[in-house]
Motif scaffolding. Structure first.
Motif, PDB file in Angstrom:
ATOM      1  N   GLN A 110       0.825  -1.208   0.000  1.00  0.00           N
ATOM      2  CA  GLN A 110       0.000   0.000   0.000  1.00  0.00           C
ATOM      3  C   GLN A 110       0.858   1.257   0.000  1.00  0.00           C
ATOM      4  OE1 GLN A 110      -2.473  -0.597   3.429  1.00  0.00           O
ATOM      5  NE2 GLN A 110      -4.130  -1.510   2.227  1.00  0.00           N
ATOM      6  N   LEU A 113       2.292   1.606  -3.552  1.00  0.00           N
ATOM      7  CA  LEU A 113       1.277   2.094  -4.488  1.00  0.00           C
ATOM      8  C   LEU A 113       0.967   3.565  -4.256  1.00  0.00           C
ATOM      9  CD1 LEU A 113      -1.181  -0.919  -4.584  1.00  0.00           C
ATOM     10  CD2 LEU A 113       0.304  -0.129  -6.420  1.00  0.00           C
ATOM     11  N   HIS A 114       0.883   3.959  -2.997  1.00  0.00           N
ATOM     12  CA  HIS A 114       0.641   5.367  -2.683  1.00  0.00           C
ATOM     13  C   HIS A 114       1.787   6.230  -3.204  1.00  0.00           C
ATOM     14  CE1 HIS A 114      -0.933   8.817  -0.554  1.00  0.00           C
ATOM     15  NE2 HIS A 114       0.251   9.001  -0.008  1.00  0.00           N
ATOM     16  N   VAL A 116       3.916   5.509  -5.719  1.00  0.00           N
ATOM     17  CA  VAL A 116       4.007   5.480  -7.176  1.00  0.00           C
ATOM     18  C   VAL A 116       2.888   6.276  -7.832  1.00  0.00           C
ATOM     19  CG1 VAL A 116       3.830   3.956  -9.190  1.00  0.00           C
ATOM     20  CG2 VAL A 116       5.294   3.330  -7.274  1.00  0.00           C
ATOM     21  N   PHE A 117       1.664   6.102  -7.369  1.00  0.00           N
ATOM     22  CA  PHE A 117       0.542   6.709  -8.064  1.00  0.00           C
ATOM     23  C   PHE A 117       0.155   8.085  -7.549  1.00  0.00           C
ATOM     24  CE2 PHE A 117      -0.133   2.173  -9.002  1.00  0.00           C
ATOM     25  CZ  PHE A 117       0.004   2.273 -10.375  1.00  0.00           C
ATOM     26  N   ASN A 118       0.707   8.560  -6.489  1.00  0.00           N
ATOM     27  CA  ASN A 118       0.405   9.901  -5.999  1.00  0.00           C
ATOM     28  C   ASN A 118       1.570  10.859  -6.197  1.00  0.00           C
ATOM     29  OD1 ASN A 118      -2.140   9.256  -5.244  1.00  0.00           O
ATOM     30  ND2 ASN A 118      -1.612   8.765  -3.142  1.00  0.00           N
ATOM     31  N   ARG A 119       2.536  10.460  -6.991  1.00  0.00           N
ATOM     32  CA  ARG A 119       3.665  11.364  -7.273  1.00  0.00           C
ATOM     33  C   ARG A 119       3.233  12.533  -8.138  1.00  0.00           C
ATOM     34  NH1 ARG A 119       8.774   8.022  -9.150  1.00  0.00           N
ATOM     35  NH2 ARG A 119       8.421   9.470 -10.827  1.00  0.00           N
ATOM     36  N   ASP A 120       2.315  12.318  -9.073  1.00  0.00           N
ATOM     37  CA  ASP A 120       1.884  13.388  -9.964  1.00  0.00           C
ATOM     38  C   ASP A 120       1.115  14.463  -9.223  1.00  0.00           C
ATOM     39  OD1 ASP A 120       3.055  12.111 -12.065  1.00  0.00           O
ATOM     40  OD2 ASP A 120       1.227  11.084 -12.698  1.00  0.00           O
TER      41      ASP A 120
END
Length: 128
Positions: A110, A113-114, A116-120
């Motif tokens: 988790q 994933l947080h 990797v996908f919340n970098r933008d």
């Protein structure tokens, strides 16, 4: 890291796990009392084997290796000692994999994933 899970559902599952382990120990000891030298008394540990898969299989294989080494050294183990060893190994490994290792892996996944996908989201902040 705590020994008992913090989530109520996980805690109930852990208590149920420990109750099944205790019941299988009682059944195994009762069967050993009835069939002192018969290896079929160890069949009461089969549910624990299935509950502790996949890591429990490695514990059983280690137990077989230890038993074989002791037999070749001239000191065969008793059925009681083998049963207690298998019960302990399957109980500890199964509990560890399901209630300690699996939640740790899930938390780390988790976090990954947080990350990797919340970098933008950090790059789209308005410049002040």
């Amino acid at each position: 890291m705590t020994i008992l899970p913090s989530h109520p559902a996980s805690r109930r599952a852990a208590v149920l796990w420990l109750l099944v382990c205790a019941a299988s120990l009682v059944v195994m000891l009762a069967r050993l009392a009835l069939h002192a030298v018969d290896r079929t008394a160890l069949t009461s540990l089969v549910p624990m084997y299935w509950m502790s898969l996949p890591l429990g299989h490695a514990g059983v294989m280690a137990g077989i290796d230890i038993r074989t080494a002791l037999y070749l050294a001239g000191t065969p183990t008793s059925i009681l000692a083998e049963g207690l060893f298998l019960w302990l190994v399957l109980g500890v490994i199964g509990y560890g994999q399901w209630f300690l290792l699996l939640p740790l892996v899930v938390r780390k996944c988790q976090q990954l994933l947080h990350f990797v996908f919340n970098r933008d989201a950090a790059g789209k902040r308005p410049v002040s």
